[in-house]
Design an enzyme around this catalytic site. Structure first.
Site, PDB file in Angstrom:
ATOM      1  N   HIS A  33      49.907  58.530  55.697  1.00 39.18           N
ATOM      2  CA  HIS A  33      50.068  59.968  55.497  1.00 39.18           C
ATOM      3  C   HIS A  33      49.097  60.510  54.458  1.00 39.18           C
ATOM      4  O   HIS A  33      48.386  61.484  54.691  1.00 39.18           O
ATOM      5  CB  HIS A  33      51.511  60.272  55.087  1.00 39.18           C
ATOM      6  CG  HIS A  33      51.740  61.730  54.878  1.00 39.18           C
ATOM      7  ND1 HIS A  33      51.601  62.328  53.645  1.00 39.18           N
ATOM      8  CD2 HIS A  33      52.024  62.708  55.742  1.00 39.18           C
ATOM      9  CE1 HIS A  33      51.822  63.619  53.765  1.00 39.18           C
ATOM     10  NE2 HIS A  33      52.084  63.873  55.041  1.00 39.18           N
ATOM     11  N   CYS A  60      27.036  29.912  42.064  1.00 34.35           N
ATOM     12  CA  CYS A  60      27.847  31.041  41.626  1.00 34.35           C
ATOM     13  C   CYS A  60      27.374  31.595  40.287  1.00 34.35           C
ATOM     14  O   CYS A  60      27.973  32.497  39.729  1.00 34.35           O
ATOM     15  CB  CYS A  60      29.320  30.666  41.568  1.00 34.35           C
ATOM     16  SG  CYS A  60      29.652  29.297  40.466  1.00 34.35           S
TER      17      CYS A  60
HETATM   18  C1  PEP Z   1      27.752  29.474  35.289  1.00 34.50           C
HETATM   19  O1  PEP Z   1      27.758  28.791  34.288  1.00 34.50           O
HETATM   20  O2  PEP Z   1      26.731  29.756  35.934  1.00 34.50           O
HETATM   21  C2  PEP Z   1      29.007  30.058  35.759  1.00 34.50           C
HETATM   22  C3  PEP Z   1      29.096  30.658  36.912  1.00 34.50           C
HETATM   23  O3  PEP Z   1      30.088  29.974  34.914  1.00 34.50           O
HETATM   24  P1  PEP Z   1      30.271  30.885  33.609  1.00 34.50           P
HETATM   25  O4  PEP Z   1      29.238  31.949  33.642  1.00 34.50           O
HETATM   26  O5  PEP Z   1      31.657  31.395  33.687  1.00 34.50           O
HETATM   27  O6  PEP Z   1      30.062  29.882  32.528  1.00 34.50           O
END
Ligand code: PEP
Ligand code: MG
Length: 756
Positions: free
Chosen positions: A399, A706
Site C-alpha cells: 500500500h 575481500c
Molecule cells: C583484509 O585484511 O584485507 C581484510 C579484508 O580484513 P580487515 O580489513 O577487516 O582486516
C-alpha cells in the site's frame, strides 16, 4: 435497468455499469485471458438501492456539513454514512436477483454454493490518473446468503474517510460516484501476488516486476507479508534478479469456516522461493498479453491454484517514474539510520512522526516524515501531508509503495525497524531512490541520472563471480540483486554496534543474548542473498577497538595491536567468544540457511585452523558439511605454506589484501607517515596472490579476495588473469568490477581464439 451483468457481457467501455474492475474483468474474459468466472452487481443496482431506501439526501446532508481536513469530523461522517448503508435492507427483488446469479455461478463451477470474492468496483476508480490502492473493499471466501451482506458493505466502502477525502481533493462529486460490486469465483491460491508489466519504480519498459508469496495474494497487496521480488527481462522472459524474502505467514482459507486466516509457516517454507523459472516465464508472458491488450503498462494481480494460473485483476499503472530530469541528491546528510526498499523515488526531508494507529493521524503536520509499521488506506489524508513515508514492512507493491508513487512522495518500505530506530521529532532525510533514511535535514539539488539506484543496472553475467563485502547487514537487500554472494561479512561492526564488550555478555551469563544478536545480524544478510553464498568471517577486532566498549576496560594494552591479539589467535585463547559465534551460525544452519560459509581471519599456521574446527564441532557445527569452511590469506606465512592448509582441509581461501600488504611490506596500514609505501600492487604481494591461486586451482579449492584491492579494477583484471574464482568488492564498486571482469574474460577468450 440492469442489476446484474456477467463478465462475458462486459467490456472496457462498461466502466459506468461495472466500475473499473468489473469492466476490466469483462474485457479480460473477452480477450480469452484466464480470469475466474463471475458477475457484477452494477452501479445501477447501487443507485436503485439508494433511491429505494431514501438514503441519497441523508448522505449529502452529512457531507455538506463536514470539514474533510478535520480528521475527527471526517471519521464521524464516514461512520454515520456507512452505518446508514449497511443497516438499510436491500430491496427484495434486487436481493433475489443477486442470490440467483450467485447460485448460477456456483453451478457453473460444479458447486451448490461456491466461495466467492466480493469486491467493490467504483466507477471513478481505476481510471488512468486516478487509481487508488485499496480505496475500496474486498471480501474473500464469501458463501451463500452472506453475499448480500457483503455487497452492502462494498457499497458502504464508497464512504470511507479516505474515499471521501480523496474525492474532495480530486474534485469528484460524491453524488455522481456510483459503485459496482464484483462477485467472482474465489481462487484458493497456493501462491499469489502482483505483477507490474514495467518496472514500477524506475519506469524501465523492458522489465517485468513480479512479487509473490504463499497462499492468497492478500498478504502481498496489504504489505503484511514481504514477498519474493523478481525482475524478469521482458524480451526473453529470463529472470534478471530475485530477492527471496522470509515469508513468515500466509493467508489461506480455513477449511471449516471458509474465512481467510493467517497461518504461520515453517522456516523452510518461509524462506523457500515461491515461483519456479517456468512459472515466472508463464507469468511474464501473461503480463505482456495483458499489457498488449490494454495498450498500456498494467498492474496485475495473479494466483496459482493447483498449477493453474489465474489472472485476478489488472489495472493501468497510473504513475511511472517521471523524475529522471529532476532527480535530487542527498548532499549533506550522511549517517544512515535505516534502509529498505526504494519504493517511490525522490528526496524528502523533515521531522519524524511515528504513528501506530489511525487515531494518531493528527500528529502528522505538513512536511513531516510519516513513519509507521505499514500504512493503510485510512492514513491517506495524513500521507498527503507528509514529505516522505517510511515503513517497517512491505514490498514494492504494498500500500505505502503504490500510494506514495501516486502521490509523488518519496517512500522507503520494508525497513524492518524504522518505527524503532526513528524517533518523534528527529530530523531526517528520506532517499526514496535508494531506499535509505539519513540523519539530518537536507537541501536538495540536481542529480545526474546515472547516479540513481544501482539496482536498475542490468547484470552482466561473468564466469568469475562478483560478490560484495558487507559490514552493515541493512545494506544487504539493496545489493543482493547485483552481487553473486557476500565474500566477506564483517561481524565487527555488528558487535561493536551492540555497544557492549561481547565478553561482558558471556561473563554475565547472557551468552544467549549475544548469540541472538549475531544470528539476527547474519540472518539479515543470509536471507536476501539466499541461496547465494554468504561468507561469515569470525570476529577480528584488535584490542584497541574493543577497549572503547562498555566492559572493555580490561582489554590488554598492546604496543602494536595490528601484530597482537586479534583474529583466530585471540579466538583460540578465548574460545567462549568463538563458541558463541559458531552457535549463532549453527542456529541459522538449523533454520535452513545452507548458504553460509565460515572464514577464519589472520591464520598463520594450520594448527590454528585445526583448533578453530574443533571449537566449531564442540557446539555441533560440522565444518565442510553444515558450512563451507575457509581461511583468509592475509599473512605471508599462510600464503607461503598454502599447500599445508589445503592438506588440513579448506573449502576456500580469501585474500585479505589489507593485511597481506601491511605484513608483506612491513608497512602499518593505519600509519599515514608510511602510507605512500602502502600498495597492494607491489610485485611481492601480487606474487604471493598468484602463487596461492595456482596452488588452490590445482587442488580444487575456491579462491576469492575481500580486501580493498578487490574494488580496484586494475587489480581485478590481474586476478581474473590469475584464475581467481570470485572477487568481492565494496557495494559501490560491484558494477565497475563486474564490467572489468567481463572485459578481461572476453579478452582472454579472444586471445586464445586468435592464438588457435
Ligand atoms: C583484509 O585484511 O584485507 C581484510 C579484508 O580484513 P580487515 O580489513 O577487516 O582486516
Ligand atoms: Mg584483515
Amino acid at each position: 435497468m440492469m442489476n446484474i451483468a456477467w463478465f462475458e457481457d462486459l467490456g472496457k467501455d462498461d466502466v459506468g455499469i461495472a466500475g473499473g474492475k468489473g469492466a476490466n474483468l469483462g474485457e479480460l474474459v473477452r480477450a480469452g485471458l484466464p480470469v475466474p468466472p463471475g458477475f457484477v452487481v452494477t452501479a445501477q443496482a447501487y443507485s436503485y438501492f439508494l433511491k429505494e431506501s431514501g438514503l441519497a439526501d441523508k448522505i449529502m446532508e452529512i457531507l455538506r456539513s463536514t470539514d474533510v481536513d478535520n480528521n475527527e469530523e471526517l471519521t464521524k461522517a464516514s461512520q454515520e454514512i456507512r452505518e446508514l448503508i449497511t443497516s438499510s435492507p436491500m430491496p427484495e427483488a434486487l436481493a433475489k436477483e443477486i442470490l440467483e446469479s450467485y447460485r448460477k455461478l456456483s453451478q457453473r463451477v460444479g458447486k451448490e454454493e461456491e466461495f466467492v470474492a466480493v469486491r467493490s468496483s467504483a466507477t471513478a476508480e481505476d481510471l488512468p490518473g486516478a487509481s487508488f490502492a485499496g480505496q475500496q473493499e474486498t471480501f474473500l471466501n464469501v458463501k451463500g446468503d452472506e453475499v448480500i451482506e457483503y455487497v452492502r458493505r462494498c457499497w458502504s466502502s464508497l464512504f470511507t474517510p479516505r474515499a471521501i477525502f480523496y474525492r474532495e481533493k480530486k474534485g469528484f462529486a460524491h453524488e455522481r460516484v456510483a459503485i459496482a460490486v464484483v462477485v467472482q469465483k474465489m481462487v484458493n491460491a497456493d501462491k499469489a501476488g502482483v505483477m507490474f508489466s514495467v518496472h514500477p519504480a524506475t519506469g524501465e519498459k523492458d522489465k517485468i516486476v513480479i512479487e509473490a508469496a504463499w497462499g492468497l495474494g492478500e498478504g502481498v497487496v496489504s504489505g503484511t507479508v514481504t514477498p519474493d521480488h523478481y525482475v524478469v527481462d521482458k524480451a526473453s522472459n529470463k529472470l534478471l534478479h530475485k530477492e527471496i524474502a522470509v515469508k513468515e505467514i500466509m493467508f489461506t482459507k480455513d477449511e471449516k469456516t471458509g474465512k481467510t486466516v493467517k497461518v504461520k509457516l515453517s522456516p523452510e517454507r518461509a524462506k523457500a522461493q515461491v515461483l519456479t523459472e517456468e512459472e515466472l516465464a508463464q507469468l511474464a508472458e501473461l503480463g505482456k498479453r495483458v499489457e498488449e491488450h490494454f495498450g498500456s503498462p498494467q498492474d496485475i494481480e495473479w494466483a496459482y491454484e493447483a498449477g493453474e494460473l489465474y489472472l485476478l485483476q489488472s489495472r493501468p499503472i497510473t504513475v511511472l517514474y517521471e523524475k529522471e530530469a529532476e532527480e535530487e541528491e542527498v548532499s549533506e546528510a550522511k549517517e544512515v539510520l535505516v534502509k529498505g526498499l526504494a519504493a517511490s523515488p525522490g528526496i524528502g526531508s523533515g521531522k519524524v512522526k511515528v504513528i501506530f494507529s489511525v487515531d494518531e493521524l493528527d500528529k502528522i503536520k505538513e512536511g513531516d516524515v510519516l513513519v509507521t509499521t505499514m500504512t493503510n488506506p485510512d492514513m491517506v489524508p495524513a500521507m498527503k501531508r507528509a514529505s516522505a513515508i517510511v515503513t517497517d514492512e512491505g514490498g514494492m507493491t504494498c500500500h505505502a509503495a503504490i500510494v506514495s508513487r501516486e502521490l509523488g512522495i518519496p517512500c522507503v518500505v520494508g525497513t524492518g525497524e524504522a518505527t524503532k530506530v526513528l524517533q518523534d521529532g528527529m530530523e531526517v532525510t528520506v532517499d526514496g531512490t535508494r531506499g535509505v533514511v539519513y540523519r539530518g535535514l537536507t537541501k536538495v539539488k540536481e542529480e545526474k541520472r546515472e547516479e540513481a539506484a544501482i539496482v536498475a543496472t542490468p547484470k552482466i553475467i561473468t564466469a568469475t563471480e562478483v560478490k560484495v563485502n558487507i559490514s552493515i547487514p541493512e545494506v544487504a537487500p539493496r545489493v543482493a540483486p547485483i552481487a553473486d554472494g557476500v565474500g566477506l561479512l564483517r561481524v565487527e561492526h555488528l558487535i561493536l554496534g551492540i555497544g557492549k564488550h561481547p565478553m561482558k555478555f558471556i561473563r554475565e551469563g547472557r551468552e544467549e543474548e549475544l548469540i541472538e544478536k549475531i544470528a539476527e545480524g547474519v540472518r539479515k544478510v543470509a536471507q536476501p542473498f539466499y541461496p547465494k553464498p554468504v561468507w561469515y568471517r569470525t570476529l577480528d577486532a584488535p584490542t584497541d577497538e574493543f577497549r572503547g566498549l562498555e566492559g572493555g576496560e580490561d582489554e590488554p594494552v598492546e604496543h602494536n595491536p595490528m601484530l597482537g591479539w586479534r583474529g583466530v589467535r585471540r579466538a583460540i585463547d578465548q574460545p567462549e567468544l568463538l563458541r558463541a559465534e559458531f552457535k549463532a551460525i549453527k542456529k541459522l544452519v538449523d533454520e535452513g540457511y545452507n548458504n553460509i560459509g565460515v572464514m577464519i581471519p589472520l591464520v598463520q599456521h594450520p594448527e590454528e585452523l585445526r583448533r578453530a574446527k574443533e571449537i566449531a564441532r564442540e557446539v555441533g557445527l560440522e565444518p565442510h558439511r553444515d558450512v563451507k569452511f575457509g581461511i583468509m590469506v592475509e599473512i605471508p606465512a599462510a600464503a607461503l605454506i598454502i599447500e599445508e592448509f589445503i592438506r588440513e582441509g579448506i573449502d576456500f581461501i580469501s585474500f585479505g589484501t589489507n593485511d597481506l600488504t601491511q605484513y608483506t611490506l612491513a608497512v602499518d596500514r593505519n600509519n599515514e607517515r608510511v602510507a605512500k609505501l602502502y600498495t597492494e600492487k607491489h610485485p611481492a604481494v601480487m606474487k604471493l596472490i598468484e602463487m596461492v591461486i595456482k596452488a588452490c586451482r590445482k587442488a580444487g579449492v575456491e579462491t576469492s579476495i575481500c580486501g580493498q584491492a578487490g574494488s580496484d579494477p586494475e587489480v581485478a583484471k590481474k586476478l581474473v588473469e590469475f584464475g581467481i574464482s570470485s572477487i568481492s568488492a565494496n557495494p559501490d564498486a560491484v558494477q565497475s568490477i563486474r564490467e572489468m571482469v567481463a572485459r578481461t574474460e572476453m579478452r582472454l577468450l579472444l586471445d586464445k581464439a586468435r592464438e588457435g
